[in-house]
Write an enzyme that holds these catalytic residues in place. Structure first.
Site, mmCIF file in Angstrom:
data_model
loop_
_atom_site.group_PDB
_atom_site.id
_atom_site.type_symbol
_atom_site.label_atom_id
_atom_site.label_comp_id
_atom_site.label_asym_id
_atom_site.label_seq_id
_atom_site.Cartn_x
_atom_site.Cartn_y
_atom_site.Cartn_z
ATOM 1 N N HIS A 3 7.464 1.902 10.935
ATOM 2 C CA HIS A 3 8.008 3.060 10.238
ATOM 3 C C HIS A 3 7.037 4.237 10.364
ATOM 4 O O HIS A 3 5.808 4.047 10.403
ATOM 5 C CB HIS A 3 8.193 2.691 8.759
ATOM 6 C CG HIS A 3 8.994 3.664 7.960
ATOM 7 N ND1 HIS A 3 8.490 4.880 7.541
ATOM 8 C CD2 HIS A 3 10.265 3.598 7.474
ATOM 9 C CE1 HIS A 3 9.409 5.517 6.836
ATOM 10 N NE2 HIS A 3 10.495 4.772 6.787
ATOM 11 N N LEU B 87 0.844 -1.198 0.000
ATOM 12 C CA LEU B 87 0.000 0.000 0.000
ATOM 13 C C LEU B 87 0.876 1.244 0.000
ATOM 14 O O LEU B 87 1.628 1.493 0.937
ATOM 15 C CB LEU B 87 -0.903 -0.003 1.239
ATOM 16 C CG LEU B 87 -1.849 1.187 1.378
ATOM 17 C CD1 LEU B 87 -2.881 1.188 0.261
ATOM 18 C CD2 LEU B 87 -2.544 1.164 2.739
#
Length: 334
Positions: free
Chosen positions: A229, A125
């Site tokens: 992240h 994504l």
């Protein structure tokens, strides 16, 4: 209007541009034209149903219907670990007891496992930075579940998602530096590229066979275990909204967490209804994510739709965008 469609070979330049924008650590989107071309080819074959079901890998593109520009992508891999093992570290607690000193010690350890074999994976994504608002991300993410729900027989009963691990502000990956690099002894970018561009034999050859005690790992790497992240925070939130939870597995390179959920309990799949298409003016009806009812020719978009029982009324322009006509079956996420 934004809509989601299957990727085609002609998307290679756009896919390469998105790969460059995605940056380091986005393993499923390497900056390698040959690898991306192979992925597009496999995606076309997957939608056409010309590859074995569990080897299929579907790539979806988010396109702006007015400009024709590809704004993002996502993917659904029907079965991981089918052609080769899919390794992860499981974070386990190992208990040790000494009767001589009447003392028990509990140690956290990283153990190499291949638990995800056969699971369906949602991933890849990525949105252009300027598109990360206004619902584009949720449309793209949920289109994956609309695809899975449309033809469940193509997908496994458990769905997983691997989130990109933590990178420090200076661009280094603490988990890689403190753990994985000790075994692979390659630059992160090279190892990352090899995951997608080779058969992965190097992982089988070099990955640690014995538990790694977390207490022996340096602090920066230890703190990165299961950490997401900064650009993956929104993706994690969307996964949690869909019912995904941490599985206790992490990526062997960057330490990012693996989330999983039973396919049929994913929120979008549970709340999607099959309806017969009617063409007309839905009036003040709210927008909902709608899609076709099959993988072949799959389309998804957020449109105004008035649902009345098993009938869904949408505008003619929206029906055209989705490739639908009156009397067809569509899927609507309520």
């Amino acid at each position: 209007m934004l809509f989601v469609r299957p990727a085609v070979i002609a998307d290679l330049d756009a896919l390469m541009e998105l790969a460059i924008l995605s940056g380091r650590g986005f393993t499923s989107l390497p900056e390698d034209e040959a690898t991306l071309l192979a992925r597009l080819t496999l995606s076309e074959q997957s939608f056409a149903g010309t590859v074995p079901t569990r080897e299929a890998w579907y790539t979806l593109m988010l396109e702006d219907s007015e400009t024709g520009r590809v704004e993002g992508l996502c993917g659904v891999r029907a079965g991981v670990g089918v052609g080769r093992p899919h390794f992860s570290f499981r974070v386990m607690t190992l208990a040790q007891f000494s009767s001589a000193i009447a003392t028990r010690f509990d140690h956290q350890a990283l153990v190499l496992v291949n638990e995800c074999a056969g699971w369906t994976e949602v991933g890849s994504l990525y949105l252009r930075p300027e598109r990360r608002s206004g619902g584009a991300g949720s449309l793209l993410a949920r289109s994956r579940y609309m695809l899975i729900g449309a033809e469940k027989s193509r997908f496994a009963e458990t769905v997983m998602a691997e989130l990109r691990g933590y990178f420090a502000p200076d661009g280094t990956c603490p988990f890689w530096e403190g753990v994985a690099s000790k075994f692979f002894r390659l630059p992160f970018d090279q190892a990352d590229h090899m995951v997608m561009s080779t058969d992965g034999q190097f992982i089988l050859d070099l990955a640690p066979r014995h538990p790694i005690y977390v207490e022996l790992i340096d602090e920066a790497a230890r703190d990165a275990i299961g950490k997401v992240h900064v650009e993956g925070q929104a993706a994690r939130a969307m996964l949690e909204q869909e019912g995904f939870r941490g599985s206790g597995l992490i990526d062997i390179f960057d330490g990012g967490p693996t989330y999983s959920a039973p396919r049929d309990s994913i929120t979008t799949i549970e709340r999607t209804r099959r309806c017969t298409v009617a063409i007309g003016d839905p009036g003040e009806a709210e927008e909902a994510i709608a899609s076709t009812d099959s993988a072949t020719g799959f389309r998804a978009a957020r449109v105004a739709v008035a649902v009345d029982g098993e009938r869904a009324l949408i505008r003619a322009s929206d029906a055209d965008l989705l490739g639908l006509k009156a009397g067809d079956v569509m899927r609507v996420r309520l």
